[in-house]
Structure formats: structure tokens, C-alpha cells
Motif scaffolding. Structure first.
Motif, PDB file in Angstrom:
ATOM      1  N   PHE B 115       1.253  -1.215  -0.200  1.00  0.00           N
ATOM      2  CA  PHE B 115       0.027  -0.109  -0.109  1.00  0.00           C
ATOM      3  C   PHE B 115       0.841   1.491  -0.080  1.00  0.00           C
ATOM      4  CE2 PHE B 115      -3.300   2.520   1.312  1.00  0.00           C
ATOM      5  CZ  PHE B 115      -4.334   1.937   1.122  1.00  0.00           C
ATOM      6  N   VAL B 116       1.973   1.348   0.838  1.00  0.00           N
ATOM      7  CA  VAL B 116       2.685   2.224   1.128  1.00  0.00           C
ATOM      8  C   VAL B 116       3.541   2.760  -0.297  1.00  0.00           C
ATOM      9  CG1 VAL B 116       4.934   3.459   2.137  1.00  0.00           C
ATOM     10  CG2 VAL B 116       2.685   2.723   3.405  1.00  0.00           C
ATOM     11  N   ILE B 117       3.743   1.774  -1.073  1.00  0.00           N
ATOM     12  CA  ILE B 117       4.970   1.663  -1.893  1.00  0.00           C
ATOM     13  C   ILE B 117       3.981   2.292  -3.088  1.00  0.00           C
ATOM     14  CG2 ILE B 117       6.012   0.106  -3.791  1.00  0.00           C
ATOM     15  CD1 ILE B 117       7.673  -1.185  -2.048  1.00  0.00           C
ATOM     16  N   ILE B 118       2.904   1.965  -3.307  1.00  0.00           N
ATOM     17  CA  ILE B 118       1.923   2.737  -4.931  1.00  0.00           C
ATOM     18  C   ILE B 118       1.621   3.904  -3.878  1.00  0.00           C
ATOM     19  CG2 ILE B 118      -0.273   2.014  -5.511  1.00  0.00           C
ATOM     20  CD1 ILE B 118      -0.038  -0.885  -5.281  1.00  0.00           C
ATOM     21  N   TRP B 119       0.561   4.188  -2.658  1.00  0.00           N
ATOM     22  CA  TRP B 119       0.695   5.659  -2.494  1.00  0.00           C
ATOM     23  C   TRP B 119       1.703   5.843  -2.739  1.00  0.00           C
ATOM     24  CZ3 TRP B 119      -3.824   7.008  -4.159  1.00  0.00           C
ATOM     25  CH2 TRP B 119      -4.703   6.186  -4.318  1.00  0.00           C
ATOM     26  N   PHE B 120       2.997   6.474  -1.924  1.00  0.00           N
ATOM     27  CA  PHE B 120       3.995   7.014  -1.933  1.00  0.00           C
ATOM     28  C   PHE B 120       4.783   6.977  -3.195  1.00  0.00           C
ATOM     29  CE2 PHE B 120       7.862   7.289  -0.415  1.00  0.00           C
ATOM     30  CZ  PHE B 120       8.301   9.181   0.419  1.00  0.00           C
ATOM     31  N   SER B 122       3.596   6.209  -6.284  1.00  0.00           N
ATOM     32  CA  SER B 122       2.725   7.792  -7.050  1.00  0.00           C
ATOM     33  C   SER B 122       2.971   9.072  -6.441  1.00  0.00           C
ATOM     34  CB  SER B 122       1.652   7.381  -7.459  1.00  0.00           C
ATOM     35  OG  SER B 122       0.756   6.870  -6.334  1.00  0.00           O
ATOM     36  N   ILE B 123       2.282   9.609  -5.567  1.00  0.00           N
ATOM     37  CA  ILE B 123       3.073  10.459  -4.411  1.00  0.00           C
ATOM     38  C   ILE B 123       4.178  11.435  -5.470  1.00  0.00           C
ATOM     39  CG2 ILE B 123       3.292  12.496  -2.561  1.00  0.00           C
ATOM     40  CD1 ILE B 123       0.975  10.694  -1.552  1.00  0.00           C
ATOM     41  N   VAL B 124       5.475  10.540  -4.923  1.00  0.00           N
ATOM     42  CA  VAL B 124       6.650  10.921  -5.526  1.00  0.00           C
ATOM     43  C   VAL B 124       6.971  11.524  -6.949  1.00  0.00           C
ATOM     44  CG1 VAL B 124       9.472  10.611  -5.348  1.00  0.00           C
ATOM     45  CG2 VAL B 124       7.562  10.175  -3.423  1.00  0.00           C
ATOM     46  N   LEU B 142      -2.223  11.475 -10.290  1.00  0.00           N
ATOM     47  CA  LEU B 142      -2.082  10.385  -8.954  1.00  0.00           C
ATOM     48  C   LEU B 142      -3.028   9.339  -9.739  1.00  0.00           C
ATOM     49  CD1 LEU B 142      -2.231  11.849  -5.347  1.00  0.00           C
ATOM     50  CD2 LEU B 142      -0.484   9.881  -6.803  1.00  0.00           C
ATOM     51  N   CYS B 143      -4.354  10.051 -10.605  1.00  0.00           N
ATOM     52  CA  CYS B 143      -5.238   9.246 -10.947  1.00  0.00           C
ATOM     53  C   CYS B 143      -4.816   8.527 -12.019  1.00  0.00           C
ATOM     54  CB  CYS B 143      -6.585  10.234 -11.533  1.00  0.00           C
ATOM     55  SG  CYS B 143      -7.694   9.696 -12.740  1.00  0.00           S
ATOM     56  N   VAL B 206      10.905  12.562 -16.732  1.00  0.00           N
ATOM     57  CA  VAL B 206       9.235  12.050 -15.999  1.00  0.00           C
ATOM     58  C   VAL B 206       9.430  10.846 -16.162  1.00  0.00           C
ATOM     59  CG1 VAL B 206       6.917  13.022 -16.568  1.00  0.00           C
ATOM     60  CG2 VAL B 206       8.444  14.080 -16.329  1.00  0.00           C
ATOM     61  N   ILE B 207       9.429   9.759 -17.555  1.00  0.00           N
ATOM     62  CA  ILE B 207       9.272   8.794 -18.008  1.00  0.00           C
ATOM     63  C   ILE B 207      10.055   7.450 -17.069  1.00  0.00           C
ATOM     64  CG2 ILE B 207       9.320   6.885 -19.658  1.00  0.00           C
ATOM     65  CD1 ILE B 207       8.365   9.336 -21.383  1.00  0.00           C
ATOM     66  N   TYR B 208      10.943   7.808 -17.150  1.00  0.00           N
ATOM     67  CA  TYR B 208      12.469   6.778 -16.237  1.00  0.00           C
ATOM     68  C   TYR B 208      11.419   6.514 -14.907  1.00  0.00           C
ATOM     69  CZ  TYR B 208      15.948   4.876 -13.158  1.00  0.00           C
ATOM     70  OH  TYR B 208      16.325   4.368 -12.163  1.00  0.00           O
ATOM     71  N   PRO B 209      11.565   7.703 -13.758  1.00  0.00           N
ATOM     72  CA  PRO B 209      10.440   7.047 -12.750  1.00  0.00           C
ATOM     73  C   PRO B 209       8.674   6.176 -12.844  1.00  0.00           C
ATOM     74  CG  PRO B 209      10.716   9.532 -12.278  1.00  0.00           C
ATOM     75  CD  PRO B 209      10.963   8.981 -14.059  1.00  0.00           C
ATOM     76  N   VAL B 210       8.528   5.952 -13.335  1.00  0.00           N
ATOM     77  CA  VAL B 210       7.412   5.842 -14.013  1.00  0.00           C
ATOM     78  C   VAL B 210       7.842   3.881 -14.210  1.00  0.00           C
ATOM     79  CG1 VAL B 210       5.410   5.749 -15.060  1.00  0.00           C
ATOM     80  CG2 VAL B 210       5.478   7.477 -14.815  1.00  0.00           C
ATOM     81  N   PHE B 211       8.810   4.269 -15.313  1.00  0.00           N
ATOM     82  CA  PHE B 211       9.332   3.326 -15.527  1.00  0.00           C
ATOM     83  C   PHE B 211       9.257   2.074 -14.188  1.00  0.00           C
ATOM     84  CE2 PHE B 211      13.523   0.922 -16.034  1.00  0.00           C
ATOM     85  CZ  PHE B 211      12.894  -0.503 -17.170  1.00  0.00           C
ATOM     86  N   LEU B 212      10.552   2.741 -13.393  1.00  0.00           N
ATOM     87  CA  LEU B 212      11.323   2.342 -12.506  1.00  0.00           C
ATOM     88  C   LEU B 212       9.753   1.688 -11.279  1.00  0.00           C
ATOM     89  CD1 LEU B 212      13.703   2.359 -10.622  1.00  0.00           C
ATOM     90  CD2 LEU B 212      13.743   3.925  -9.782  1.00  0.00           C
ATOM     91  N   PHE B 213       9.182   2.988 -11.216  1.00  0.00           N
ATOM     92  CA  PHE B 213       7.905   2.723 -10.246  1.00  0.00           C
ATOM     93  C   PHE B 213       7.293   1.299 -11.014  1.00  0.00           C
ATOM     94  CE2 PHE B 213       3.159   3.979  -9.215  1.00  0.00           C
ATOM     95  CZ  PHE B 213       2.960   3.343  -8.075  1.00  0.00           C
ATOM     96  N   TYR B 214       6.904   0.600 -11.865  1.00  0.00           N
ATOM     97  CA  TYR B 214       5.937  -0.261 -12.352  1.00  0.00           C
ATOM     98  C   TYR B 214       6.759  -1.392 -12.595  1.00  0.00           C
ATOM     99  CZ  TYR B 214       1.878   2.842 -13.900  1.00  0.00           C
ATOM    100  OH  TYR B 214       0.945   3.468 -14.214  1.00  0.00           O
ATOM    101  N   PHE B 215       8.040  -1.054 -13.076  1.00  0.00           N
ATOM    102  CA  PHE B 215       9.267  -2.265 -12.548  1.00  0.00           C
ATOM    103  C   PHE B 215       9.482  -2.390 -11.300  1.00  0.00           C
ATOM    104  CE2 PHE B 215      13.536  -3.730 -12.067  1.00  0.00           C
ATOM    105  CZ  PHE B 215      13.321  -4.908 -13.214  1.00  0.00           C
TER     106      PHE B 215
END
Lengths: 303, 228
Positions: B115-120, B122-124, B142-143, B206-215
Motif C-alpha cells: 500500500f505504502v509503495i504504491i501511494w508513496f 505515485s505521490i513522489v 495520481l489518478c 518524467v518517464i524514467y521514474p514511472v518506468f521504475l515504479f511499475y518495474f
């Protein structure tokens, strides 16, 4: 600006020289020539150096000027932090490359940061390193026991939080200490070079980037390869750090210089070797999975 | 009238002031709007609960479809909600439970950690894109990030079904393929929505953090192993 002024100066000088030639005797001409030649040579050299320095980074200069015009916002506002993210993709690439390949005489802060330290690189390099270490630690643990029918793989999520604590405290507390030290020393000894806290954080953050490929190499189950990659990564990041802080320390007392440089290198080595020992230790076959739960339960009962 | 006066006389503005003051038009306008909004409230209050819930669910379902067909529409951005992300996040965290990780000594991802990883996370990522000068609002981002977890949640459902069959090399390679595909899908869908909000020379940042998050989420799904 300077390149436009130089030809005009020359023309003036040449004209006066030409005017003087017919009226004066040979001695003055020779003096004029002597005056002219070094000047021309000097200005030529200066001009080419300027051009070599400025050509690849013209965009940075413009941004630097714009950044200088901005008013400094108080630290609780969003705009204050926005200026640390005022970078573009190619800057980040240049900085990562510059932190991986130390070039003698190239100071990381003066060549790449140019009064515009960013927090994007340090933050995301640290985050990437945290997850790369946790994931490759898990993968190597899996590979060690691969083919062993008794072993049941379980992900160790705990590694993420431990790696995050270690890396983020290294990347923030060490620069804080170093900044305090430099501040204290620059009061005692007049130093021309002084670095801001953000610049030091930025250097430390980028100097961690070389560990990301190194840690990925650690997945391969060869101890000599691991130690080799640790040595290479240590040399690269350590030399970048030392070369960056050398101008600020150079004029200090030799004892302080040696102590500081060795502390920088020692902490760097401690981080890398600590990662290697903790996340990639090779447990003896079958012995450690038994011993680890025992120690844990004793810890749990005592606390 | 007013326009004629303005064109004919240069000091028409002075006379206009007195005219606008003596007509109480604004008072009349505000009065009818009050009851009409109250009527709207009454109408939503009057409707059955089922309809209200269904309408919201339909809106969430529509956004799910947008994620599965990520064409460059602004539906996810226009009217954001956090119900879908909450639903997906809770589903993901619940499905990641009950593994071997729940035994005493091994620390797999617990419910709170997921829970924390997903919300924190995406907030970061959202703060990062705002700091880089993105034009998108905080909750819109966030959405989008929350809704784009959906392919990964589906992958986890598939993985759990595969894991019922057994944990051999074949099952692992199938899971690897499923998770990789859904990771690519998530990244692609979120960048389709988010990339337009950024300048072209900062898109990669911008895309790199998104990539890391889903990874990282994909890694948690792939390494999930059920208990006995």
C-alpha cells in the motif's frame, strides 16, 4: 562578447602601428612588434580556450544567466524546490557520464554543475540503486540455491528498506558533514573555492551512479568478478569525489587534507563493501537457512 | 444604448457608472440560481442508492477501458477520481498476501508495504513531474498512475491462477512473460497520458521514474510465491 571586442582592438592597434611605421625608426618598430606578437598570441590562446570551453555548453550559460535573474524563493515554497529540478535530459546524461569517467583536471562541480545543482539526479539515482541492490540481491540468492530441491525461494522484501536506509543516509549525512567541515575550514583559512550544500549533495548523488551497473554485475556468481567490479567502481567514484573536493582542501593543513580525503574514500569503500557483504554474502549450503531463524527468534523474545 | 453613448462621447464611462449602479440586476440573477442548485441536490438525494453507486462504478469502469485501450484521450485527466486506484491498490495488496512471505521469518511484501509503495511512489512521481514543470494537476497525475496499475493487477490474477498448477520452470517462464507484457502495457499507457504534459526535452526525466515504479511492482508480482 569577448570575441567581438578582440578584432576591434586589433584593428586599432594595427592602424596606430601603421601610422607609426613611416615616422619612427626601426627600434620602436621592433618594440611595437614585440608588443603586438605576445598580445596576439595571448589573445588567440585565450580566445580558443574560451571557445573550447563554451561551445558544447552554450545552452547552460544561457540557463545560468536566467537562473541568476530569478529571485530566491523561501524554502517552504514549491518554487524553491523547482529550481533544483531545472534540468533537461541531456544535462542528466552528461552528469552521469561525467561522474562515471573521471578526467584528470576536470572538476565535476565546475564543469558539469556550473552553479546549477539539481536534486533530480541524486534522488533517482539513490532510488534506483536501492531497488537494483534489493532485486539483484534477491536474484543472486535465488541463483545460489537454484536446483536445490529443499530450498524454497521467498522474496526478501526487508532488503529494500535496509538498502534505502543505508543509501539515503550516506547520500545526505556525509555531504552534510563534509559541508560543515568545509565551512569550518574556510573560516580558518582563506579559500577561494567554496561549495554549497546542494552542490556537495549533487556530487555525492551522482557519484553513486557508477554502482548501479556494478551491482547488476554482482548477480553473476563469481567472487573475483564481484571484487573486481567493486574495485573499479570504488576507483572511479572515489577519484571523482577526491578530484572534486581537492581545490577546496588544497590550501589547508596537510593533516586535515589527508584526514578528509581518507575519510571520503573510507566511507565510500565502507558503503560498497558493506553492500557486497550484506546483500551478496554466500551462505554455506544448508547451514545459514537454519541458523538465521534461530537468531531471529532469540531477538524477538529478548525485545 | 450604452454602446452608442460610448462611441459618441469620450467620457461615456463616467455616465455608465451611475446607470449600472441604479439597476439591481445582479441581485435578481443570484436569486434563481440558488433554488436550482438545491433542486439538483434534491434530485441526487432522491435517487436510489443503487443508481448513485452504479453511476460511480460506471465512471470507474469507463476509465478502466481507457487504460486498456490507451489512445491519447483526456478522459482520465478531465474528471479524475481516486476510487479506481484505491480499488486496484487494495486488490493488488490483498492478492499479494497469503504467500510464503507471511511465514514468521521471511519478510515478503506485507499489505501495508504494498500500500505504502504504491501511494508513496505515485505521490513522489507526481511531485517529480510537478517540480520539472509539468502542466498536469496533482490529482490528475495520481489518478493516471493509479489506474495504470490495472494491467499489473490483472497479471497478478493470472499469476495466481498459474501458481495453482505448480511452481516449475515452465510456470515461471509463463509468469515472466505475463508480467513483462503487463509491465510494458502499464508504462506505455501511463506515458500516453502523462507525456503530453511535459516539454519534449524533459520527457525522459518524467518517464524514467514511472518506468521504475511499475518495474518494482512487476518484480513484487513476479517473485510472489504462495504458501504451502
Amino acid at each position: 562578447m569577448a570575441s567581438k571586442n578582440d578584432p576591434f582592438e586589433f584593428r586599432d592597434f594595427d592602424e596606430t602601428g601603421d601610422l607609426l611605421i613611416p615616422s619612427n625608426d626601426a627600434v620602436t618598430i621592433s618594440i611595437d612588434d614585440e608588443d603586438l606578437k605576445p598580445k596576439r598570441a595571448r589573445s588567440d590562446v585565450g580566445f580558443t580556450q574560451d571557445a573550447a570551453d563554451e561551445e558544447p555548453l552554450i545552452g547552460d550559460d544561457r540557463e545560468e544567466l536566467l537562473a541568476g535573474k530569478k529571485k530566491s524563493a523561501p524554502f517552504w515554497t514549491f518554487e524553491y524546490y523547482q529550481k533544483f529540478f531545472d534540468i533537461e535530459t541531456h544535462h542528466v546524461k552528461e552528469r552521469i557520464l561525467g561522474s562515471m569517467v573521471p578526467w584528470p583536471g576536470k572538476n565535476f562541480i565546475q564543469v558539469y554543475l556550473r552553479k546549477n545543482p539539481d536534486l533530480y539526479g541524486p534522488f533517482w539515482i539513490c532510488t534506483t540503486l536501492v531497488f537494483v541492490i534489493a532485486i539483484s540481491g534477491n536474484v543472486s540468492n535465488f541463483l545460489v540455491h537454484f536446483g536445490n530441491p529443499d530450498f524454497k525461494y521467498t522474496p526478501e522484501f526487508r532488503k529494500v528498506s535496509i538498502a534505502a536506509t543505508a543509501i539515503f543516509s550516506y547520500a545526505w549525512l556525509v555531504p552534510l558533514g563534509l559541508w560543515g567541515l568545509l565551512l569550518w575550514r574556510s573560516n580558518k583559512i582563506l579559500n577561494l573555492v567554496s561549495y554549497s550544500f546542494m552542490e556537495i549533495v549533487c556530487v555525492y548523488g551522482y557519484s553513486l551512479s557508477v554502482y548501479i551497473p556494478a551491482v547488476v554485475l554482482w548477480i553473476i556468481q563469481y567472487e573475483w568478478l564481484r571484487w573486481l567490479s567493486i574495485a573499479v567502481a570504488l576507483c572511479l567514484s572515489g577519484s571523482v569525489l577526491v578530484m572534486t573536493f581537492w581545490p577546496a582542501l588544497r590550501d589547508d593543513h596537510p593533516k586535515v587534507v589527508i584526514a578528509t580525503v581518507s575519510a571520503i574514500l573510507l566511507l565510500n569503500a565502507l558503503l560498497a563493501v558493506g553492500f557486497k557483504m550484506y546483500f551478496f554474502s554466500q551462505p554455506g549450503p544448508g547451514s545459514v537457512p537454519v541458523s538465521v531463524p534461530v537468531t531471529k527468534t532469540t531477538n524477538g523474545t529478548s525485545s | 444604448m450604452a454602446s452608442d453613448e460610448e462611441t459618441s462621447r469620450p467620457f461615456a464611462g463616467l455616465s455608465n457608472v451611475s446607470i449600472s449602479e441604479e439597476i439591481p440586476v445582479e441581485g435578481d440573477i443570484t436569486v434563481p440560481t440558488g433554488p436550482s442548485t438545491r433542486d439538483d441536490e434534491f434530485s441526487t438525494l432522491d435517487e436510489p442508492v443503487k443508481e448513485t453507486v452504479l453511476r460511480d462504478l460506471r465512471a470507474v469502469g469507463k476509465k478502466f477501458i481507457h487504460v486498456m485501450y490507451p489512445k491519447r484521450s483526456s478522459a482520465l485527466l478531465r474528471d479524475w477520481d481516486l476510487w479506481g486506484p484505491l480499488l486496484l491498490c487494495v486488490t493488488l495488496a490483498l492478492l499479494l498476501q497469503g504467500g510464503a512471505a507471511d511465514s514468521d521469518d521471511q519478510g515478503g511484501p506485507q499489505f501495508a508495504e504494498v500500500f505504502v509503495i504504491i501511494w508513496f511512489g505515485s505521490i513522489v512521481i507526481t511531485l517529480n513531474s510537478k517540480l520539472l514543470g509539468g502542466t498536469i494537476s496533482f490529482f490528475q497525475s495520481l489518478c493516471v498512475l493509479g489506474y495504470c496499475i490495472m494491467p499489473l493487477t490483472l497479471a497478478l490474477v493470472v499469476c495466481r491462477i498459474i501458481l495453482l498448477g505448480g511452481t516449475g520452470i515452465v510456470s515461471f517462464s509463463v509468469r515472466l512473460a505475463v508480467v513483462t507484457a503487463s509491465f510494458g502495457w502499464s508504462t506505455f499507457a501511463s506515458t500516453a497520458f502523462l507525456a503530453d504534459s511535459q516539454l519534449s526535452n524533459r520527457k525522459a526525466l518524467v518517464i524514467y521514474p514511472v518506468f521504475l515504479f511499475y518495474f518494482v511492482i512487476g518484480w513484487m508480482i513476479l517473485t510472489f510465491s504462495p504458501g504451502n
